[in-house]
Design a protein around this motif. Structure first.
Motif, PDB file in Angstrom:
ATOM      1  N   ILE A  14      -4.730-116.512   9.429  1.00 23.58           N
ATOM      2  CA  ILE A  14      -4.105-116.565  10.749  1.00 23.58           C
ATOM      3  C   ILE A  14      -4.079-115.176  11.371  1.00 23.58           C
ATOM      4  CG2 ILE A  14      -1.986-117.063  12.021  1.00 23.58           C
ATOM      5  CD1 ILE A  14      -1.338-119.143   9.943  1.00 23.58           C
ATOM      6  N   ALA A  15      -4.493-115.100  12.624  1.00 28.27           N
ATOM      7  CA  ALA A  15      -4.437-113.846  13.376  1.00 28.27           C
ATOM      8  C   ALA A  15      -3.398-113.967  14.478  1.00 28.27           C
ATOM      9  CB  ALA A  15      -5.798-113.518  13.985  1.00 28.27           C
ATOM     10  N   GLY A  16      -2.492-113.012  14.533  1.00 28.03           N
ATOM     11  CA  GLY A  16      -1.571-112.907  15.650  1.00 28.03           C
ATOM     12  C   GLY A  16      -2.180-112.006  16.707  1.00 28.03           C
ATOM     13  N   VAL A  17      -2.110-112.430  17.955  1.00 28.18           N
ATOM     14  CA  VAL A  17      -2.745-111.692  19.055  1.00 28.18           C
ATOM     15  C   VAL A  17      -1.715-111.420  20.144  1.00 28.18           C
ATOM     16  CG1 VAL A  17      -4.423-111.862  20.938  1.00 28.18           C
ATOM     17  CG2 VAL A  17      -5.074-112.549  18.622  1.00 28.18           C
ATOM     18  N   ASP A  18      -1.679-110.185  20.619  1.00 28.87           N
ATOM     19  CA  ASP A  18      -0.810-109.853  21.746  1.00 28.87           C
ATOM     20  C   ASP A  18      -1.488-108.796  22.599  1.00 28.87           C
ATOM     21  OD1 ASP A  18       1.343-110.191  23.370  1.00 28.87           O
ATOM     22  OD2 ASP A  18       2.783-109.135  22.103  1.00 28.87           O
ATOM     23  N   GLU A  19      -1.093-108.754  23.866  1.00 29.26           N
ATOM     24  CA  GLU A  19      -1.721-107.842  24.825  1.00 29.26           C
ATOM     25  C   GLU A  19      -0.681-106.926  25.445  1.00 29.26           C
ATOM     26  OE1 GLU A  19      -1.080-107.833  28.246  1.00 29.26           O
ATOM     27  OE2 GLU A  19       0.277-109.548  28.209  1.00 29.26           O
ATOM     28  N   VAL A  20      -1.178-105.847  26.032  1.00 25.19           N
ATOM     29  CA  VAL A  20      -0.335-104.941  26.798  1.00 25.19           C
ATOM     30  C   VAL A  20      -1.166-104.387  27.948  1.00 25.19           C
ATOM     31  CG1 VAL A  20      -0.893-102.912  25.396  1.00 25.19           C
ATOM     32  CG2 VAL A  20       1.257-102.980  26.665  1.00 25.19           C
ATOM     33  N   GLY A  21      -0.511-104.197  29.091  1.00 22.43           N
ATOM     34  CA  GLY A  21      -1.194-103.627  30.244  1.00 22.43           C
ATOM     35  C   GLY A  21      -1.639-104.624  31.281  1.00 22.43           C
ATOM     36  N   ARG A  22      -1.255-105.879  31.122  1.00 22.62           N
ATOM     37  CA  ARG A  22      -1.712-106.898  32.067  1.00 22.62           C
ATOM     38  C   ARG A  22      -1.246-106.597  33.496  1.00 22.62           C
ATOM     39  NH1 ARG A  22      -1.536-113.250  31.223  1.00 22.62           N
ATOM     40  NH2 ARG A  22      -1.011-112.577  29.125  1.00 22.62           N
ATOM     41  N   LEU A 109     -12.351-107.999  13.483  1.00 25.27           N
ATOM     42  CA  LEU A 109     -11.641-108.181  12.216  1.00 25.27           C
ATOM     43  C   LEU A 109     -12.634-108.295  11.064  1.00 25.27           C
ATOM     44  CD1 LEU A 109      -8.931-110.795  13.289  1.00 25.27           C
ATOM     45  CD2 LEU A 109      -8.520-108.406  12.668  1.00 25.27           C
ATOM     46  N   PRO A 110     -12.251-107.883   9.875  1.00 25.27           N
ATOM     47  CA  PRO A 110     -13.173-107.972   8.729  1.00 25.27           C
ATOM     48  C   PRO A 110     -13.643-109.390   8.441  1.00 25.27           C
ATOM     49  CG  PRO A 110     -11.312-106.558   8.211  1.00 25.27           C
ATOM     50  CD  PRO A 110     -11.004-107.193   9.524  1.00 25.27           C
ATOM     51  N   HIS A 111     -12.768-110.382   8.699  1.00 22.90           N
ATOM     52  CA  HIS A 111     -13.123-111.784   8.496  1.00 22.90           C
ATOM     53  C   HIS A 111     -12.612-112.587   9.686  1.00 22.90           C
ATOM     54  CE1 HIS A 111     -14.253-110.953   4.342  1.00 22.90           C
ATOM     55  NE2 HIS A 111     -13.125-110.269   4.230  1.00 22.90           N
ATOM     56  N   PRO A 112     -13.359-113.575  10.156  1.00 26.97           N
ATOM     57  CA  PRO A 112     -12.896-114.367  11.301  1.00 26.97           C
ATOM     58  C   PRO A 112     -11.681-115.210  10.930  1.00 26.97           C
ATOM     59  CG  PRO A 112     -14.882-115.328  10.359  1.00 26.97           C
ATOM     60  CD  PRO A 112     -14.692-114.003   9.685  1.00 26.97           C
ATOM     61  N   PRO A 113     -10.693-115.295  11.813  1.00 27.23           N
ATOM     62  CA  PRO A 113      -9.506-116.102  11.521  1.00 27.23           C
ATOM     63  C   PRO A 113      -9.783-117.590  11.707  1.00 27.23           C
ATOM     64  CG  PRO A 113      -9.329-115.164  13.701  1.00 27.23           C
ATOM     65  CD  PRO A 113     -10.589-114.596  13.102  1.00 27.23           C
ATOM     66  N   ASP A 114      -9.011-118.404  10.999  1.00 29.47           N
ATOM     67  CA  ASP A 114      -9.083-119.853  11.183  1.00 29.47           C
ATOM     68  C   ASP A 114      -8.226-120.302  12.356  1.00 29.47           C
ATOM     69  OD1 ASP A 114     -10.707-120.476   8.808  1.00 29.47           O
ATOM     70  OD2 ASP A 114      -8.962-119.740   7.716  1.00 29.47           O
ATOM     71  N   VAL A 115      -7.117-119.607  12.559  1.00 32.05           N
ATOM     72  CA  VAL A 115      -6.173-119.946  13.618  1.00 32.05           C
ATOM     73  C   VAL A 115      -5.728-118.655  14.295  1.00 32.05           C
ATOM     74  CG1 VAL A 115      -3.942-120.997  14.180  1.00 32.05           C
ATOM     75  CG2 VAL A 115      -5.349-121.975  12.364  1.00 32.05           C
ATOM     76  N   PRO A 128     -14.629-121.155  21.049  1.00 31.20           N
ATOM     77  CA  PRO A 128     -14.508-121.937  19.817  1.00 31.20           C
ATOM     78  C   PRO A 128     -13.276-121.597  18.984  1.00 31.20           C
ATOM     79  CG  PRO A 128     -15.955-120.100  19.420  1.00 31.20           C
ATOM     80  CD  PRO A 128     -15.526-119.998  20.866  1.00 31.20           C
ATOM     81  N   TRP A 129     -12.364-120.795  19.535  1.00 33.67           N
ATOM     82  CA  TRP A 129     -11.207-120.371  18.762  1.00 33.67           C
ATOM     83  C   TRP A 129     -10.184-121.492  18.670  1.00 33.67           C
ATOM     84  CZ3 TRP A 129     -12.270-115.866  16.575  1.00 33.67           C
ATOM     85  CH2 TRP A 129     -13.211-115.044  17.206  1.00 33.67           C
ATOM     86  N   ARG A 130      -9.615-121.643  17.503  1.00 32.52           N
ATOM     87  CA  ARG A 130      -8.528-122.599  17.295  1.00 32.52           C
ATOM     88  C   ARG A 130      -7.228-121.855  17.585  1.00 32.52           C
ATOM     89  NH1 ARG A 130      -7.065-125.400  11.479  1.00 32.52           N
ATOM     90  NH2 ARG A 130      -5.275-126.637  12.170  1.00 32.52           N
ATOM     91  N   VAL A 131      -6.560-122.228  18.666  1.00 33.19           N
ATOM     92  CA  VAL A 131      -5.448-121.437  19.199  1.00 33.19           C
ATOM     93  C   VAL A 131      -4.145-122.221  19.150  1.00 33.19           C
ATOM     94  CG1 VAL A 131      -4.540-120.296  21.262  1.00 33.19           C
ATOM     95  CG2 VAL A 131      -6.971-120.113  20.701  1.00 33.19           C
ATOM     96  N   ARG A 132      -3.083-121.516  18.809  1.00 41.59           N
ATOM     97  CA  ARG A 132      -1.735-122.061  18.920  1.00 41.59           C
ATOM     98  C   ARG A 132      -0.930-121.123  19.808  1.00 41.59           C
ATOM     99  NH1 ARG A 132       1.146-122.610  13.448  1.00 41.59           N
ATOM    100  NH2 ARG A 132       2.276-120.696  13.934  1.00 41.59           N
ATOM    101  N   CYS A 133      -0.439-121.632  20.928  1.00 39.68           N
ATOM    102  CA  CYS A 133       0.354-120.828  21.859  1.00 39.68           C
ATOM    103  C   CYS A 133       1.836-121.004  21.552  1.00 39.68           C
ATOM    104  CB  CYS A 133       0.076-121.243  23.301  1.00 39.68           C
ATOM    105  SG  CYS A 133      -1.620-120.948  23.842  1.00 39.68           S
ATOM    106  N   GLU A 134       2.559-119.906  21.534  1.00 38.88           N
ATOM    107  CA  GLU A 134       3.998-119.938  21.280  1.00 38.88           C
ATOM    108  C   GLU A 134       4.706-118.996  22.241  1.00 38.88           C
ATOM    109  OE1 GLU A 134       5.382-119.312  17.356  1.00 38.88           O
ATOM    110  OE2 GLU A 134       3.914-120.645  16.414  1.00 38.88           O
ATOM    111  N   VAL A 135       5.681-119.521  22.963  1.00 38.34           N
ATOM    112  CA  VAL A 135       6.498-118.681  23.829  1.00 38.34           C
ATOM    113  C   VAL A 135       7.342-117.753  22.958  1.00 38.34           C
ATOM    114  CG1 VAL A 135       8.319-118.667  25.568  1.00 38.34           C
ATOM    115  CG2 VAL A 135       6.536-120.426  25.635  1.00 38.34           C
TER     116      VAL A 135
END
Length: 227
Positions: A14-22, A109-115, A128-135
């Protein structure tokens, strides 16, 4: 690089993704993708017996963010940074620029995430990314919180480095967001090469309004006209 969840008995990365600067007027949009192992996240020592837990970067002081940024790479199983420059944001729009920055981080990333866990309601990655969105995922997931901190510290350092070449805009303090110092410099000196020229702030700057870039909806994505 395996996280705690399992899918049919198989560990899921699982990879957690977040952004800054939007919402900034200047500088890139930066995305961090982070993957954890099963270990407990690092905790900082505060004043006295108090401790500081890993959480959303906006809820941490600059000093705590810097301290976490030093220890997180050793705790994470992997992380990577992706970015989209102001020119790319102007060319393709923020949603697509954000997607590109996230893809760059994930592919590094060294290995592609599943989620992929995204902070917020909207899936800007799509297939093709399997994404879960969470507020408020950056407050609920240590993986996303780690990405939040690393993205923020990375981008703040980039903006601080622009102080010498762009004096007077207060980038080290505002990180390209519309602070009073930043707005005053724009009125007096106009945008720098690091500003987003398709942003609406230029509508309020009569001396510099002619520099605004407009995407032509009839020309297709990525085509700009300078009006």
């Amino acid at each position: 690089m395996r996280d705690a969840l399992a899918d049919g008995g198989r560990p899921v990365r699982i990879a957690g993704v977040d952004e800054v600067g939007r919402g900034a007027w200047a500088g890139p949009v930066v995305v961090c993708a982070a993957v954890t192992d099963l270990g407990a996240p690092p905790v900082l020592r505060g004043r006295g017996d108090r401790t500081v837990a890993l959480t959303d970067s906006k809820l941490l002081t600059a000093a705590h963010r810097a301290s976490f940024a030093e220890v997180l790479p050793g705790w994470l199983a992997g992380h990577a940074i992706g970015a989209s420059a102001p020119e790319e944001i102007d060319e393709v729009g923020m949603t697509e620029a954000l997607r590109r920055a996230a893809v760059r981080a994930l592919e590094a990333l060294p290995h592609p995430p599943d989620v992929v866990i995204l902070d917020g309601k909207h899936d800007f990655l799509r297939r093709p990314w399997r994404v879960r969105c969470e507020v408020k995922a950056d407050q609920r997931s240590v993986t996303v919180a780690a990405a939040s901190v690393l993205a923020k510290v990375h981008r703040d350092a980039l903006m601080a480095d622009l102080e010498d070449s762009c004096p007077g805009y207060g980038f080290a303090d505002s990180a390209g967001y519309p602070s009073p110092v930043h707005q005053r410099a724009l009125e007096e000196s106009g945008p720098t090469p690091h500003h987003r020229l398709s942003w609406s702030y230029l509508d309020d700057l009569p001396r510099w309004r002619h520099l605004k870039k407009h995407r032509d909806p009839l020309a297709g994505e990525g085509q700009l006209s300078l009006l």
